[in-house]
Design a protein around this motif. Structure first.
Motif, mmCIF file in Angstrom:
data_model
loop_
_atom_site.group_PDB
_atom_site.id
_atom_site.type_symbol
_atom_site.label_atom_id
_atom_site.label_comp_id
_atom_site.label_asym_id
_atom_site.label_seq_id
_atom_site.Cartn_x
_atom_site.Cartn_y
_atom_site.Cartn_z
ATOM 1 N N THR A 28 10.019 -3.473 22.383
ATOM 2 C CA THR A 28 10.953 -4.352 21.468
ATOM 3 C C THR A 28 11.972 -3.645 21.018
ATOM 4 N N TRP A 30 13.060 -0.223 22.018
ATOM 5 C CA TRP A 30 13.895 0.473 23.138
ATOM 6 C C TRP A 30 14.714 -0.719 24.127
ATOM 7 N N GLY A 31 14.105 -1.948 24.378
ATOM 8 C CA GLY A 31 14.806 -3.091 24.808
ATOM 9 C C GLY A 31 15.815 -3.444 24.237
ATOM 10 N N GLY A 32 15.642 -3.552 22.660
ATOM 11 C CA GLY A 32 16.905 -3.767 21.818
ATOM 12 C C GLY A 32 17.932 -2.721 21.860
ATOM 13 N N GLY A 34 18.615 -0.641 24.576
ATOM 14 C CA GLY A 34 19.189 -1.028 25.798
ATOM 15 C C GLY A 34 19.862 -2.366 25.738
ATOM 16 N N TYR A 35 19.453 -3.350 25.115
ATOM 17 C CA TYR A 35 20.476 -4.580 24.870
ATOM 18 C C TYR A 35 21.949 -4.441 24.287
ATOM 19 N N ASP A 38 23.991 -2.423 26.624
ATOM 20 C CA ASP A 38 24.378 -3.252 27.676
ATOM 21 C C ASP A 38 25.655 -4.002 26.974
ATOM 22 N N ARG A 44 23.376 -4.577 33.060
ATOM 23 C CA ARG A 44 22.100 -5.023 32.431
ATOM 24 C C ARG A 44 21.184 -3.954 32.732
ATOM 25 N N LEU A 47 19.041 -2.599 29.523
ATOM 26 C CA LEU A 47 17.889 -3.427 28.914
ATOM 27 C C LEU A 47 16.633 -3.289 29.646
ATOM 28 N N GLY A 50 15.280 0.102 28.989
ATOM 29 C CA GLY A 50 14.935 0.361 27.844
ATOM 30 C C GLY A 50 13.594 -0.240 27.498
ATOM 31 N N LEU A 51 13.161 -1.116 28.332
ATOM 32 C CA LEU A 51 11.951 -2.033 28.270
ATOM 33 C C LEU A 51 11.193 -1.216 28.974
#
Length: 69
Positions: A28, A30-32, A34-35, A38, A44, A47, A50-51
């Motif tokens: 959550t 690192w995905g955020g 990455g988002y 992006d 893309r 993201l 990051g996930l």
């Protein structure tokens, strides 16, 4: 029931919730990150990266805290 059994069960439940929250927090967070990258760059790949990084780090943290004996 004795107090010893209840405390053991409560401690076990706390450990399970700590594991679940750690495994969810990494992707959550690192995905955020990455988002957001992006959005700034217009791609893309961050993201997804990051996930993946978050998932790997979460599993590593769980292993270090609970997996080694």
């Amino acid at each position: 029931m004795s107090d010893k059994t209840d405390k053991g069960t409560q401690s076990g439940n706390a450990d399970v919730w700590a594991l679940i929250s750690t495994l969810l927090a990494g992707p959550t967070l690192w995905g955020g990150v990455g988002y957001l990258i992006d959005l700034a760059v217009g791609g893309r790949i961050f993201l997804i990266s990051g996930l993946l990084v978050g998932a790997v780090m979460s599993f590593y943290i769980v292993y270090v805290r609970h997996g080694r004996s």
